[in-house]
Write an enzyme that holds these catalytic residues in place. Structure first.
Site, mmCIF file in Angstrom:
data_model
loop_
_atom_site.group_PDB
_atom_site.id
_atom_site.type_symbol
_atom_site.label_atom_id
_atom_site.label_comp_id
_atom_site.label_asym_id
_atom_site.label_seq_id
_atom_site.Cartn_x
_atom_site.Cartn_y
_atom_site.Cartn_z
ATOM 1 N N ASN A 1 -2.446 2.190 5.680
ATOM 2 C CA ASN A 1 -1.409 1.218 5.299
ATOM 3 C C ASN A 1 -1.177 0.317 6.497
ATOM 4 O O ASN A 1 -1.062 0.824 7.611
ATOM 5 C CB ASN A 1 -0.066 1.917 5.017
ATOM 6 N N GLY A 2 -1.088 -0.964 6.254
ATOM 7 C CA GLY A 2 -0.799 -1.868 7.370
ATOM 8 C C GLY A 2 -1.913 -2.879 7.539
ATOM 9 O O GLY A 2 -2.774 -3.040 6.661
ATOM 10 N N TRP B 1 -2.919 -2.758 -1.514
ATOM 11 C CA TRP B 1 -2.447 -4.131 -1.702
ATOM 12 C C TRP B 1 -3.341 -4.964 -0.790
ATOM 13 O O TRP B 1 -3.253 -4.854 0.435
ATOM 14 C CB TRP B 1 -0.971 -4.208 -1.278
ATOM 15 N N CYS C 1 0.803 -1.228 0.000
ATOM 16 C CA CYS C 1 0.000 0.000 0.000
ATOM 17 C C CYS C 1 0.831 1.270 0.000
ATOM 18 O O CYS C 1 1.867 1.350 0.649
ATOM 19 C CB CYS C 1 -0.883 0.053 1.246
ATOM 20 N N GLU D 1 19.996 -17.000 -4.480
ATOM 21 C CA GLU D 1 19.535 -15.686 -4.951
ATOM 22 C C GLU D 1 19.206 -15.751 -6.457
ATOM 23 O O GLU D 1 18.214 -15.173 -6.903
ATOM 24 C CB GLU D 1 20.597 -14.616 -4.648
ATOM 25 N N LYS E 1 15.663 -14.747 -8.017
ATOM 26 C CA LYS E 1 15.544 -13.700 -9.039
ATOM 27 C C LYS E 1 14.739 -14.200 -10.224
ATOM 28 O O LYS E 1 13.858 -13.526 -10.716
ATOM 29 C CB LYS E 1 16.960 -13.283 -9.467
ATOM 30 N N LYS F 1 7.222 -4.252 -3.671
ATOM 31 C CA LYS F 1 8.619 -3.853 -3.477
ATOM 32 C C LYS F 1 8.936 -3.692 -1.994
ATOM 33 O O LYS F 1 9.992 -4.074 -1.523
ATOM 34 C CB LYS F 1 8.863 -2.536 -4.216
ATOM 35 N N ARG G 1 5.686 -0.044 -5.623
ATOM 36 C CA ARG G 1 5.595 -0.772 -4.351
ATOM 37 C C ARG G 1 4.656 -1.967 -4.464
ATOM 38 O O ARG G 1 4.707 -2.862 -3.625
ATOM 39 C CB ARG G 1 5.057 0.162 -3.255
ATOM 40 N N HIS H 1 22.284 -36.127 -1.749
ATOM 41 C CA HIS H 1 21.487 -36.415 -0.556
ATOM 42 C C HIS H 1 19.988 -36.305 -0.810
ATOM 43 O O HIS H 1 19.208 -36.247 0.137
ATOM 44 C CB HIS H 1 21.925 -35.493 0.588
ATOM 45 N N GLU I 1 10.930 -14.946 -9.463
ATOM 46 C CA GLU I 1 10.117 -13.747 -9.237
ATOM 47 C C GLU I 1 9.549 -13.158 -10.525
ATOM 48 O O GLU I 1 8.435 -12.663 -10.546
ATOM 49 C CB GLU I 1 10.980 -12.638 -8.612
HETATM 50 C C1 F6R Z 1 13.508 -9.780 -4.138
HETATM 51 C C2 F6R Z 1 13.313 -8.709 -3.192
HETATM 52 C C3 F6R Z 1 12.814 -9.052 -1.846
HETATM 53 C C4 F6R Z 1 13.430 -8.121 -0.792
HETATM 54 C C5 F6R Z 1 12.809 -8.393 0.587
HETATM 55 C C6 F6R Z 1 13.390 -7.485 1.642
HETATM 56 O O1 F6R Z 1 13.999 -9.348 -5.358
HETATM 57 O O2 F6R Z 1 13.516 -7.545 -3.505
HETATM 58 O O3 F6R Z 1 13.046 -10.384 -1.537
HETATM 59 O O4 F6R Z 1 14.815 -8.329 -0.741
HETATM 60 O O5 F6R Z 1 11.433 -8.211 0.528
HETATM 61 O O6 F6R Z 1 13.199 -6.142 1.321
HETATM 62 P P1 F6R Z 1 14.123 -5.020 1.888
HETATM 63 O O7 F6R Z 1 15.463 -5.191 1.301
HETATM 64 O O8 F6R Z 1 13.458 -3.745 1.477
HETATM 65 O O9 F6R Z 1 14.135 -5.204 3.381
#
Ligand code: F6R
Length: 591
Positions: free
Chosen positions: A97-98, A71, A2, A466, A470, A586, A27, A489, A473
């Protein structure tokens, strides 16, 4: 998640709010709403889906209003559930928000007092609680404070008040920041929303009420109603560039920017690092912590602290702190990684660690974030705005910083700087059209596959994880990253003819194990792709090979980049929304 936006000034509020919400889109949201005061009425427009490029402004003129991108948490994605929400007498609207964690209890209580609910969103409970206060003769401002104090969870609410033509907001956990310009005030969840209008900001802390009237703001402590003089604390934002430039997507722009951002993140002097180095040298235990990609940064930094600095560092996931809590003491140092500085899981963990007296050192990318305010010391990643939901440049900024710290601990600050600058110039020549084409060709071969495996070992283990995150996602394909040692294993049971397996291989002590692991999957029919140092390009175990930018000690950075590019090109081939992938936000400001 949000986004909140508010504006009072001289200009067209609908247009400014629209622009602000557009900038909060990154976001993540599924519906939106804008409310403005038009003469003697509050007018609201809201809808599900994406905010249109333009809103019908002719019908809306005003210099005061609020906006929201939602959101969905409680309640489906419907126009009715979108914020802002009207009071029954239409004298105010609220956006939030929240998550109100005690929403059901509060709702039941209100229902027993004959309040009727039109939606199943938690925000409506806040509206009714405020109405309840007003019914008892308390003014809107104080009713809002008393309603807010009944809410459990991390929440921020914003109210547009018709009678006094003002905006009120209270913050607790969910981010909120003020933008200041002559006779204009902006209020938003993050400064990206208004930095095209002003770069002067005022931070808002938890437990504070903001009153904005006629282009002026006042801040109060909601516990004692005392005025807080924050005007003297106006700060300047760092440069925020949200232009896509020559790139079709933010993701590609941000990937290419890494040649510079790994240097920006580490442009600290030894003197500036000294307070942290001193704490780390005296620490009984060192913990690193983060969630998602930042969690993998935490893993990689703990790896560097162990491997380079010989410190016994432990990496913790922000949402799995339970078993560590009793161990944390005031002799410990916690290094926190967070792009936004607003991740609810991370903030909650840090609040608990602070209670134990641990020293909190954060690495943050978003200026003015909550985490910067609750940390004992913080370092900015200085990667510039990262708009693509999937984190790329901030991940490598964080691990570059972790590497610099680890080397400084053993007196090799200058050597670390040299290594970073050598990788930076090698990356400059790495990002060529030809290389992009080669990686795109490989990505195109993967379009019809569903399950993928990534193997890494040592310095590349967390990069396998990672890399998998990536790609999943943005491509929505099932990628899993494993330690190569895990293969025998259990994981090997999944390999069948045509299974794509990506092995990360560096010229280090693990190279032989990586080659054997790749042969083992190849023998079972896997389609094998190698990512790593050029030396292995002709290794027979690989069907395809992607070489990486040259570096001695920062292989984790050079090796993660092809994964970011595969993710980009695979998503492009699949026609996915690259910068705003489905279901993802985000800034994950709720738990
Ligand atoms: C993946 C991604 C998320 C953030 C996670 C933490 O590409 O961006 O996994 O890394 O939500 O977010 P921050 O870094 O803002 O604490």
């Amino acid at each position: 998640m949000c986004g909140i936006f508010g504006y009072i000034g001289q200009d067209s509020a609908p247009s400014i709010i629209h622009k602000g919400l557009k900038r909060l889109e990154y976001r993540g949201y599924d519906s939106w709403g804008i409310s403005i005061i038009d003469k003697d009425k509050i007018r609201t427009i809201k809808d599900v889906g994406h905010l249109p490029e333009e809103i019908a402004q002719k019908k809306l003129f005003s210099t005061i209003g609020i906006g929201h991108t939602r959101w969905a948490t409680h309640g489906g994605i419907t126009v009715t559930n979108a914020h802002p929400h009207f009071s029954k007498d239409r004298s105010f609207v609220i956006a939030q928000n929240g998550i109100v964690e005690n929403y059901l209890e509060l709702k039941e209580e209100l229902e027993s007092k004959e309040y009727e609910f039109e939606t199943n969103v938690d925000t409506e409970v806040i509206v009714k609680l405020v109405e309840e206060g007003i019914k008892k003769g308390i003014n809107l401002r104080n009713s809002l404070i008393s309603a807010f104090k009944q809410l459990e969870g991390r929440n921020t609410v914003i109210v547009l008040d018709l009678k006094d033509k003002r905006i009120l907001a209270i913050r607790n956990g969910s981010p909120l920041i003020l933008g200041i310009k002559k006779d204009e005030i902006f209020l938003a969840s993050d400064p990206l929303a208004f930095n095209q209008f002003t770069t002067e900001i005022v931070e808002v802390n938890n437990g504070e009420l903001i009153e904005i009237e006629k282009g002026k703001f006042k801040i109060f402590d909601i516990d004692n109603n005392k005025y807080i003089d924050r005007e003297s604390k106006i700060e300047k934002l760092l440069d925020i560039d949200i232009d896509k430039g020559k790139y079709a997507h933010y993701m590609l722009k941000e990937i290419v920017q890494q040649q510079h951002t790994i240097l920006k993140a580490t442009e600290y002097t030894e003197k500036e690092l000294k307070p942290l180095i001193k704490q780390l040298n005296n620490a009984e235990n060192i913990y690193t912590i983060g969630a998602g990609t930042a969690g993998f940064s935490a893993d990689q930094i703990a790896y560097y602290l162990r491997k380079i600095s010989k410190k016994s560092a432990i990496s913790i996931k922000s949402y799995e702190t339970e078993s560590y809590l009793d161990l944390i003491t005031s002799k410990d140092v916690v290094i926190v990684l967070s792009q936004s500085g607003e991740t609810a899981d991370t903030l909650e963990a840090i609040e608990l660690f602070k209670e134990k007296g641990a020293y909190i050192a954060s690495v943050i990318n978003m200026p003015g974030s909550t985490l910067s305010r609750i940390s004992d010391i913080f370092f900015m990643s200085k990667a510039g705005s990262e708009i693509c939901v999937a984190s790329t440049k901030v991940f490598t900024s964080q691990i570059s910083f972790g590497y610099l710290i680890s080397k400084t601990l053993i007196g090799e600050f200058n050597e670390a700087k040299k290594e970073l600058s050598s990788l930076s110039s090698n990356l400059e020549s790495y990002f060529t059209k030809e290389r992009f084409k080669d990686i795109e060709n490989i990505a195109n071969k993967l379009v019809n596959k569903e399950h993928f495996f990534i193997l890494g070992k040592g310095q590349n283990f967390h990069i396998a994880q990672e890399g998998a995150l990536k790609i999943k996602e943005i491509s929505y394909k099932h990628f899993e990253g494993f330690a190569a040692g895990e293969l025998k294993h259990g994981v090997i049971a999944l390999i069948e003819k045509g299974s794509p397996v990506i092995s990360i291989i560096s010229n280090d002590m693990n190279r032989k194990d990586m080659i054997s692991a790749t042969y083992e999957v190849k023998a079972r029919g896997a389609l094998t792709i190698g990512i790593g140092d050029m030396d292995f390009e002709n290794e027979k175990c690989f069907d395809y090979f992607i070489d990486v930018a040259k570096t001695e000690e920062l292989k984790a950075i050079s090796n993660v980049i092809p994964f970011q590019l595969i993710s980009y090109f695979l998503a492009k081939a699949l026609g996915n929304n690259i910068d705003k992938p489905r279901n993802l936000a985000k800034s994950v400001t709720v738990k």
